[in-house]
Write a protein that holds these residues in place. Structure first.
Motif, PDB file in Angstrom:
ATOM      1  N   PRO A 243      64.128  23.069  71.779  1.00 53.31           N
ATOM      2  CA  PRO A 243      64.607  24.160  70.923  1.00 53.31           C
ATOM      3  C   PRO A 243      63.693  25.380  70.920  1.00 53.31           C
ATOM      4  CG  PRO A 243      64.831  22.067  69.787  1.00 53.31           C
ATOM      5  CD  PRO A 243      64.088  21.781  71.052  1.00 53.31           C
ATOM      6  N   ASP A 244      62.361  25.165  70.914  1.00 51.38           N
ATOM      7  CA  ASP A 244      61.457  26.316  70.864  1.00 51.38           C
ATOM      8  C   ASP A 244      61.514  27.123  72.160  1.00 51.38           C
ATOM      9  OD1 ASP A 244      59.831  23.747  71.496  1.00 51.38           O
ATOM     10  OD2 ASP A 244      58.660  25.351  72.396  1.00 51.38           O
TER      11      ASP A 244
ATOM     12  N   GLY B   2      57.935  34.852  68.434  1.00 51.03           N
ATOM     13  CA  GLY B   2      57.138  35.927  69.033  1.00 51.03           C
ATOM     14  C   GLY B   2      57.907  36.841  69.961  1.00 51.03           C
TER      15      GLY B   2
ATOM     16  N   LEU C 247      68.904  21.071  70.464  1.00 49.03           N
ATOM     17  CA  LEU C 247      68.750  20.040  69.433  1.00 49.03           C
ATOM     18  C   LEU C 247      69.341  18.715  69.916  1.00 49.03           C
ATOM     19  CD1 LEU C 247      69.574  22.227  66.314  1.00 49.03           C
ATOM     20  CD2 LEU C 247      67.351  21.290  66.913  1.00 49.03           C
TER      21      LEU C 247
ATOM     22  N   MET D 176      70.102  30.497  66.236  1.00 46.56           N
ATOM     23  CA  MET D 176      71.259  29.934  65.539  1.00 46.56           C
ATOM     24  C   MET D 176      71.159  30.141  64.035  1.00 46.56           C
ATOM     25  SD  MET D 176      73.125  26.256  65.884  1.00 46.56           S
ATOM     26  CE  MET D 176      71.920  25.142  65.223  1.00 46.56           C
TER      27      MET D 176
ATOM     28  N   PRO E 225      72.301  28.130  61.125  1.00 51.66           N
ATOM     29  CA  PRO E 225      72.839  26.762  61.011  1.00 51.66           C
ATOM     30  C   PRO E 225      73.889  26.621  59.923  1.00 51.66           C
ATOM     31  CG  PRO E 225      70.630  26.857  60.092  1.00 51.66           C
ATOM     32  CD  PRO E 225      70.930  28.234  60.620  1.00 51.66           C
TER      33      PRO E 225
ATOM     34  N   GLN F 190      70.732  26.236  55.349  1.00 47.19           N
ATOM     35  CA  GLN F 190      69.451  25.545  55.537  1.00 47.19           C
ATOM     36  C   GLN F 190      68.233  26.468  55.411  1.00 47.19           C
ATOM     37  OE1 GLN F 190      69.134  22.454  58.413  1.00 47.19           O
ATOM     38  NE2 GLN F 190      71.321  22.171  58.542  1.00 47.19           N
TER      39      GLN F 190
ATOM     40  N   VAL G 127      64.739  29.212  71.910  1.00 45.53           N
ATOM     41  CA  VAL G 127      64.594  30.366  71.007  1.00 45.53           C
ATOM     42  C   VAL G 127      63.800  31.463  71.710  1.00 45.53           C
ATOM     43  CG1 VAL G 127      63.618  31.159  68.813  1.00 45.53           C
ATOM     44  CG2 VAL G 127      64.773  28.971  68.920  1.00 45.53           C
ATOM     45  N   LYS G 128      62.758  31.069  72.436  1.00 47.39           N
ATOM     46  CA  LYS G 128      61.937  32.065  73.158  1.00 47.39           C
ATOM     47  C   LYS G 128      62.742  32.766  74.240  1.00 47.39           C
ATOM     48  CE  LYS G 128      57.225  30.620  72.414  1.00 47.39           C
ATOM     49  NZ  LYS G 128      56.397  29.476  72.640  1.00 47.39           N
TER      50      LYS G 128
ATOM     51  N   ARG H 254      67.295  35.793  59.187  1.00 49.04           N
ATOM     52  CA  ARG H 254      66.231  34.943  59.733  1.00 49.04           C
ATOM     53  C   ARG H 254      66.459  34.692  61.224  1.00 49.04           C
ATOM     54  NH1 ARG H 254      65.889  29.041  57.171  1.00 49.04           N
ATOM     55  NH2 ARG H 254      67.779  28.868  58.410  1.00 49.04           N
ATOM     56  N   ALA H 255      67.710  34.447  61.590  1.00 48.01           N
ATOM     57  CA  ALA H 255      68.011  34.226  63.020  1.00 48.01           C
ATOM     58  C   ALA H 255      67.822  35.527  63.814  1.00 48.01           C
ATOM     59  CB  ALA H 255      69.434  33.710  63.177  1.00 48.01           C
TER      60      ALA H 255
ATOM     61  N   MET I 198      59.945  33.550  59.066  1.00 44.75           N
ATOM     62  CA  MET I 198      60.020  32.336  59.880  1.00 44.75           C
ATOM     63  C   MET I 198      60.772  32.593  61.188  1.00 44.75           C
ATOM     64  SD  MET I 198      58.482  29.652  58.972  1.00 44.75           S
ATOM     65  CE  MET I 198      59.317  28.644  60.178  1.00 44.75           C
ATOM     66  N   GLY I 199      61.750  33.495  61.118  1.00 38.91           N
ATOM     67  CA  GLY I 199      62.541  33.803  62.311  1.00 38.91           C
ATOM     68  C   GLY I 199      61.718  34.431  63.421  1.00 38.91           C
ATOM     69  N   SER I 200      60.625  35.097  63.051  1.00 43.71           N
ATOM     70  CA  SER I 200      59.843  35.816  64.061  1.00 43.71           C
ATOM     71  C   SER I 200      58.746  34.948  64.672  1.00 43.71           C
ATOM     72  CB  SER I 200      59.233  37.080  63.443  1.00 43.71           C
ATOM     73  OG  SER I 200      58.307  36.712  62.438  1.00 43.71           O
ATOM     74  N   LEU I 201      58.711  33.669  64.308  1.00 42.31           N
ATOM     75  CA  LEU I 201      57.641  32.802  64.822  1.00 42.31           C
ATOM     76  C   LEU I 201      57.689  32.629  66.339  1.00 42.31           C
ATOM     77  CD1 LEU I 201      57.344  29.938  62.169  1.00 42.31           C
ATOM     78  CD2 LEU I 201      55.682  31.689  62.700  1.00 42.31           C
TER      79      LEU I 201
END
Lengths: 339, 244
Positions: free
Chosen positions: B79-80, B113, B59, B89, B91, B95, B83-84, B153-154, B108-111
């Protein structure tokens, strides 16, 4: 971007609601009525529906930008004008068949949106909004300088092009009617499918919390670019159909903020921002108010302004927001319920 | 505290700096994290803890080699991409996404993949109350439940490293205990955890090692049982005898 739904969950995911099923039946009735209108309605009815359809499509696309993408643009008239002019140029100067020219107008508008996005995406919030307006004014002034396109006076679609669509005026109006209907239904369906996808989930997440969405791996900037370009493509298509219907284009009418974006914002704010139902309700309210107040001259705009201010103060979620909150209904269930 | 710590760094930073415009928030941070470890970062407000996590998660952009994950420079990664790679995180301030339900927030956390052992079923086993409230709006939950959603979610991103930023902030002590009770289960699944905390006792209780930040610098590092109250007090506040 992919999402994985685990197999064999101990519950089922349900996305439709009772209201959405009733609404679906209602939409089928409206669809049948709309498709058969040329056979039972008058030409004035068709013209009204054409106008309704392109305002609805424009409002849905602006709602995608502002309500879902957080991109409050007051310069969408830039893409209406670009779409209109691209259509006129292709049809009049390059002999592109009109239907193909309409589609290509969307593509050309999207191509213009790439450098526009590069410029305005350097701004945010109110500066972004003003920036989009400034860019639209630059386009308006630029097109007014091109004498081949009639300069500030604009140009008419050549008779040969008009005749190539259809020799009969009625047939031409029916074709434009179905194009407008297809456009409105296409935009609503595309947005519905898009918002139900994981991409729509990501878009909603960005709107809710950019930082959190980004920290989960959502490509914020790319998603916003994609939304902006998609909206430009759709708005360009609308522009082409609008000016095919009008048969005449000028910079002042094509790039007018008060004729286009002001009305679109009114529609979305009144109907309910950030929902698919909102722009539909808003377009209905806009047309009803316009019809009722048609004889009041300038008072019409003043009254619309008062309505918009009152709704923003008393019901910022719009008419649909109030209904949905009170009755808990959703006609377009883009979310998911677990049973 | 973790039982599966390998003396092998999975993440480390070298001379990491961070800026907000002209203001320098971090000064040459040297940090390392071993596989399976739980590390706590403590420090007062404005010490640079959150900035440090933002630097790791992309970030805030840095020199590529200032942050390395499994030997790979990630300081300038987006950031993406991070995460991959497997860094997620939780936050500060949770949030959550107010428009989305509990279930959708988790999804959303599994976006990213990434595949792994964390899915909805495991999250609901870890936090059973979320299963009961899965169809509720995320803002309808209590603060503690919202924090569970944020952690879940994380985890849905199936991270190798979970960064938790002030997960006890604004929660009642009994709720904080509930939240921290989930930590051993998370670690036992092979997740390496970094906890940023202002609550020193809580941080010491759950961690294998502690870093203390003060004005953008690491002022203390060590195992909780090696650190004296005086040393922590000095490192935390820069004062002698500020707390007893």
């Amino acid at each position: 971007m992919t999402s994985k739904i685990p197999e064999s969950l101990p519950f089922s995911i349900v996305r439709s609601t009772f209201a959405s099923k009733v609404a679906f039946l209602g939409f089928i009735v409206v669809f049948i009525a709309a498709v058969t209108l040329p056979w039972w309605g008058g030409r004035a009815d068709m013209r009204l529906v054409v106008e309704f359809c392109y305002y609805l499509a424009l409002a849905q696309l602006w709602n995608l930008l502002a309500g879902y993408g957080g991109l409050v643009s007051i310069g969408q008239q830039a893409f209406i004008g670009l779409g209109g002019y691209a259509f006129f140029m292709m049809a009049a100067f390059f002999d592109v068949p009109p239907l193909l020219a309409i589609f290509l107008s969307g593509v050309v508008t999207m191509l213009f949106a790439i450098p526009t996005a590069f410029l305005v995406f350097r701004l945010s919030g109110a500066y972004f909004a003003i920036g989009t307006w400034v860019v639209a004014e630059v386009y308006r002034l630029s097109f007014a300088q091109v004498s081949t396109l009639g300069g500030g006076s604009g140009m008419s679609l050549p008779i040969s092009v008009v005749k190539s669509i259809s020799a009969s005026k009625l047939e031409r109006e029916i074709l434009i009617y179905f194009l407008a209907l297809l456009l409105a239904m296409g935009v609503v369906t595309a947005l519905y499918v898009l918002l139900r996808s994981s991409w729509g989930l990501a878009l909603t997440a960005i709107r809710d919390s950019e930082a959190a969405a980004e920290s989960l791996g959502v490509k914020k900037q790319m998603t916003k670019y994609a939304v902006y370009l998609f909206a430009a493509f759709g708005t360009g298509l609308c522009g082409a159909i609008i000016f095919l219907n009008k048969l005449r284009i000028s910079p002042d009418s094509a790039f007018s903020v008060s004729d286009w974006t002001a009305n679109i914002i009114f529609i979305v704010v009144i109907g309910g921002i950030g929902t698919l139902e909102g722009p539909i309700i808003g377009t209905l309210v806009f047309f009803i108010l316009r019809g009722v107040l048609a004889d009041f001259g300038a008072w019409y705009m003043i009254f619309l302004g008062i309505v918009a201010v009152v709704v923003m103060l008393k019901a910022p979620q719009g008419v649909w927001g109030l209904v949905a909150k009170r009755y808990g209904i959703q006609l377009f269930p883009v979310g998911r319920k677990l049973m | 505290m973790s039982n599966h710590v390998l003396n092998q760094p999975i993440l480390y930073t070298q001379k990491l700096t961070a800026f907000y415009g002209d203001f320098q928030a971090l000064f040459g941070i040297e940090f390392h994290l071993n596989i399976g470890e739980t590390v706590a970062i403590i420090g007062s407000n404005g010490a640079g803890k959150t900035t440090f996590l933002r630097s790791i998660t992309g970030l805030l952009c840095n020199e590529p080699s200032s942050v390395k994950f499994s030997g790979q420079p990630i300081g300038a990664s987006s950031p993406d991409e991070i995460v991959k790679l497997g860094i997620a995180m939780v936050p500060e301030g949770r949030q959550l996404f107010p428009s989305l339900s509990v279930e959708e927030n988790l999804r959303m956390g599994s976006l990213s993949g990434r595949s792994g052992q964390w899915d909805l079923r495991n999250i609901y086993e870890l936090f059973p109350v979320l299963k009961e409230r899965r169809h509720h709006g995320s803002m309808d939950l209590s603060g503690g439940q919202q924090q569970m959603v944020a952690i879940g979610r994380a985890l849905m991103a199936n991270p190798s490293i979970l960064l938790c930023d002030e997960i006890s902030l604004g929660l009642a002590p009994i709720i904080i205990k509930d939240i921290y009770r989930a930590l051993p289960a998370i670690c036992s699944e092979g997740v390496t955890v970094v906890v940023v905390e202002q609550d020193i006792r809580q941080a010491m209780a759950v961690s294998d090692r502690v870093y203390c930040f003060q004005e953008g610098r690491i002022s203390l590092e060590g195992r909780p049982d090696e650190l004296t109250t005086e040393a922590i007090t000095h490192a935390y506040f820069g004062l002698e005898d500020a707390v007893s």
